[in-house]
Design a protein around this motif. Sequence first.
Motif, mmCIF file in Angstrom:
data_model
loop_
_atom_site.group_PDB
_atom_site.id
_atom_site.type_symbol
_atom_site.label_atom_id
_atom_site.label_comp_id
_atom_site.label_asym_id
_atom_site.label_seq_id
_atom_site.Cartn_x
_atom_site.Cartn_y
_atom_site.Cartn_z
ATOM 1 N N ALA A 97 0.854 -1.257 -0.064
ATOM 2 C CA ALA A 97 -0.086 0.095 0.083
ATOM 3 C C ALA A 97 0.907 1.226 -0.170
ATOM 4 O O ALA A 97 2.119 1.217 0.581
ATOM 5 N N ASP A 98 0.421 2.188 -0.446
ATOM 6 C CA ASP A 98 1.071 3.507 -0.690
ATOM 7 C C ASP A 98 0.041 4.743 -0.416
ATOM 8 O O ASP A 98 -0.993 4.679 -0.759
ATOM 9 N N GLU A 99 0.665 5.739 0.647
ATOM 10 C CA GLU A 99 -0.046 6.639 1.141
ATOM 11 C C GLU A 99 -0.845 7.778 -0.003
ATOM 12 O O GLU A 99 -1.711 8.253 -0.076
ATOM 13 N N GLY A 100 0.098 7.773 -1.175
ATOM 14 C CA GLY A 100 -0.565 8.501 -2.331
ATOM 15 C C GLY A 100 -1.836 7.970 -2.898
ATOM 16 O O GLY A 100 -2.299 8.579 -3.854
ATOM 17 N N SER A 101 -2.332 6.882 -2.735
ATOM 18 C CA SER A 101 -3.439 5.885 -3.069
ATOM 19 C C SER A 101 -4.392 5.826 -2.204
ATOM 20 O O SER A 101 -5.343 5.119 -2.120
ATOM 21 N N ASP A 102 -4.178 6.366 -0.863
ATOM 22 C CA ASP A 102 -5.443 6.384 0.018
ATOM 23 C C ASP A 102 -6.415 7.671 -0.419
ATOM 24 O O ASP A 102 -6.232 8.771 -0.596
ATOM 25 N N VAL A 103 -7.845 7.136 0.052
ATOM 26 C CA VAL A 103 -8.553 8.126 -0.595
ATOM 27 C C VAL A 103 -10.100 7.935 0.198
ATOM 28 O O VAL A 103 -10.430 6.577 0.493
ATOM 29 N N ALA A 104 -11.040 8.652 0.385
ATOM 30 C CA ALA A 104 -12.236 8.515 0.768
ATOM 31 C C ALA A 104 -13.086 7.965 -0.468
ATOM 32 O O ALA A 104 -12.911 8.426 -1.682
ATOM 33 N N LEU A 105 -14.093 6.993 -0.224
ATOM 34 C CA LEU A 105 -14.955 6.660 -1.324
ATOM 35 C C LEU A 105 -15.605 7.427 -2.030
ATOM 36 O O LEU A 105 -15.698 7.275 -3.282
ATOM 37 N N LYS A 106 -16.366 8.526 -1.500
ATOM 38 C CA LYS A 106 -16.756 9.648 -2.220
ATOM 39 C C LYS A 106 -16.015 10.574 -3.170
ATOM 40 O O LYS A 106 -16.231 10.647 -4.354
ATOM 41 N N ASP A 107 -14.565 10.699 -2.806
ATOM 42 C CA ASP A 107 -13.775 11.597 -3.637
ATOM 43 C C ASP A 107 -13.352 10.595 -4.913
ATOM 44 O O ASP A 107 -13.163 11.057 -5.680
ATOM 45 N N LEU A 108 -13.318 9.107 -4.497
ATOM 46 C CA LEU A 108 -12.838 8.436 -5.589
ATOM 47 C C LEU A 108 -13.969 8.379 -6.729
ATOM 48 O O LEU A 108 -13.465 8.314 -7.836
ATOM 49 N N ALA A 109 -15.178 8.194 -6.122
ATOM 50 C CA ALA A 109 -16.342 8.417 -7.114
ATOM 51 C C ALA A 109 -16.569 9.746 -7.711
ATOM 52 O O ALA A 109 -16.653 9.425 -9.204
ATOM 53 N N ALA A 110 -15.981 10.720 -7.511
ATOM 54 C CA ALA A 110 -16.180 12.119 -7.876
ATOM 55 C C ALA A 110 -14.897 11.953 -8.736
ATOM 56 O O ALA A 110 -15.131 12.549 -9.909
ATOM 57 N N LEU A 111 -13.790 11.527 -8.663
ATOM 58 C CA LEU A 111 -12.755 11.325 -9.611
ATOM 59 C C LEU A 111 -12.968 10.648 -10.760
ATOM 60 O O LEU A 111 -12.931 11.226 -12.014
ATOM 61 N N VAL A 112 -13.562 9.459 -10.576
ATOM 62 C CA VAL A 112 -14.146 8.597 -11.546
ATOM 63 C C VAL A 112 -15.140 9.339 -12.640
ATOM 64 O O VAL A 112 -15.237 9.127 -13.695
ATOM 65 N N ALA A 113 -16.098 9.775 -12.114
ATOM 66 C CA ALA A 113 -17.075 10.586 -12.634
ATOM 67 C C ALA A 113 -16.620 11.689 -13.434
ATOM 68 O O ALA A 113 -17.021 12.226 -14.524
ATOM 69 N N GLU A 114 -15.516 12.485 -12.787
ATOM 70 C CA GLU A 114 -14.983 13.513 -13.581
ATOM 71 C C GLU A 114 -14.265 13.268 -14.969
ATOM 72 O O GLU A 114 -14.468 13.998 -15.930
ATOM 73 N N VAL A 115 -13.571 11.917 -14.775
ATOM 74 C CA VAL A 115 -12.765 11.421 -16.099
ATOM 75 C C VAL A 115 -13.715 11.162 -17.142
ATOM 76 O O VAL A 115 -13.844 11.419 -18.323
ATOM 77 N N GLY A 116 -15.175 10.556 -16.680
ATOM 78 C CA GLY A 116 -16.215 10.029 -17.642
ATOM 79 C C GLY A 116 -17.062 11.134 -18.035
ATOM 80 O O GLY A 116 -17.986 10.959 -18.790
ATOM 81 N N GLN A 117 -17.211 12.244 -17.345
ATOM 82 C CA GLN A 117 -17.779 13.438 -17.479
ATOM 83 C C GLN A 117 -19.390 12.878 -17.304
ATOM 84 O O GLN A 117 -20.260 13.295 -17.998
ATOM 85 N N VAL A 118 -19.506 12.251 -15.990
ATOM 86 C CA VAL A 118 -20.965 11.942 -15.547
ATOM 87 C C VAL A 118 -20.910 12.520 -14.083
ATOM 88 O O VAL A 118 -20.308 13.237 -13.643
ATOM 89 N N LYS A 119 -22.474 11.989 -13.537
ATOM 90 C CA LYS A 119 -22.499 12.697 -12.029
ATOM 91 C C LYS A 119 -22.463 11.141 -11.396
ATOM 92 O O LYS A 119 -22.635 10.232 -11.551
#
Length: 350
Positions: free
Chosen positions: A275-297
């Motif tokens: 594991a690496d600290e650079g990939s620690d994330v809250a699930l809602k922030d992860l969802a937002a990142l994925v949605a941003e890449v796909g330009q969805v909500k």
Amino acid sequence: MNRLDCPRYVTDLDAVCALDLPWGMLAGKTVVISGATGMIGAFLIDVLMRKNSTEGLSCKVVALGRSAVKAKARLPYFGRDHFSFEEGLVTASGYRPVAPADYVLHLASSTHPRQYATDPIGTIRANVDGLQNLLEYSAGCGARLLFASSVEVYGQNRGDVERFTEGYCGNIDCNTLRACYNESKRLGEAMCQAYRSQRGVESVIARIARVYGPTLLPDDSKALSQFMHHSLAGEDVVLKSEGTQRFSYLHVADAVSGLLHVLLLGADGEAYNLADEGSDVALKDLAALVAEVGQVKVVFDLPDAQEAAGYSKATLALMDGSKAKGLGWIACYGIADGIRATMEQMSQAG
């Protein structure tokens, strides 16, 4: 597009191949890999086969799996030198690979919520019966075995630490359906110690963070996998909770480089967090990142009973990867770059 035709994917393979590892330990040796068609297994085999073709490593890769048809679609190495596939159920009573091995990596396991909820027995058997078969096999041929364990062995953070070190004892309710995964991984680790003591099997354990990457399978029901599949299809990302959980994630390229460090440099009998600290994330922030890449909500939707039965109850599961870093392992991808690279490759693959 075949993943091996994707320049970004090949760049990731070459980065792992270029690691300062004692690759000579694998030269002319036989490596047996269960779970060969899985997310991690496929990437690992790609690395070893590329090392064979570009640098003449001459490492024989023996891939184990339940279906030759699936393997041929997933692993484009049939008929090539230094590769063979053995079809069979690693959990079957008395199962043994045909050829003797120098190294064994047990990667076969149910790894996502739908499997835990619908096939808890199979989940347990892969981590216990399958492992026992490969431990017996390793004892017979003197192979070094790596058991792919998981962050899930720690369960829920009791609130007494920020991150799990390898000495953290964990907090798991064993009297639940979901415990089929956590507890069988814990038993698997104990089995490695038992076989070390009683049968002389040299073994190492890799406790892996939540893995993602371009080799994920279409039927993977983990939250992040679903996020990416929905987003790439132009559909909203569905969050099945408030998303306040904080977890450690790891790109598959970093997971494989970590496995190679543990396999070749890890101390016999030791467990290592990948594991690496650079990939620690809250699930809602992860969802937002994925949605941003796909330009969805991002939309919220509570799971049904069957889905909920397979979900982890942990809300804080961050790992301390210092011990593995002491072997020289360094993660290359932070979560944002890793997600973008993964979705780019998945999009190209169609």
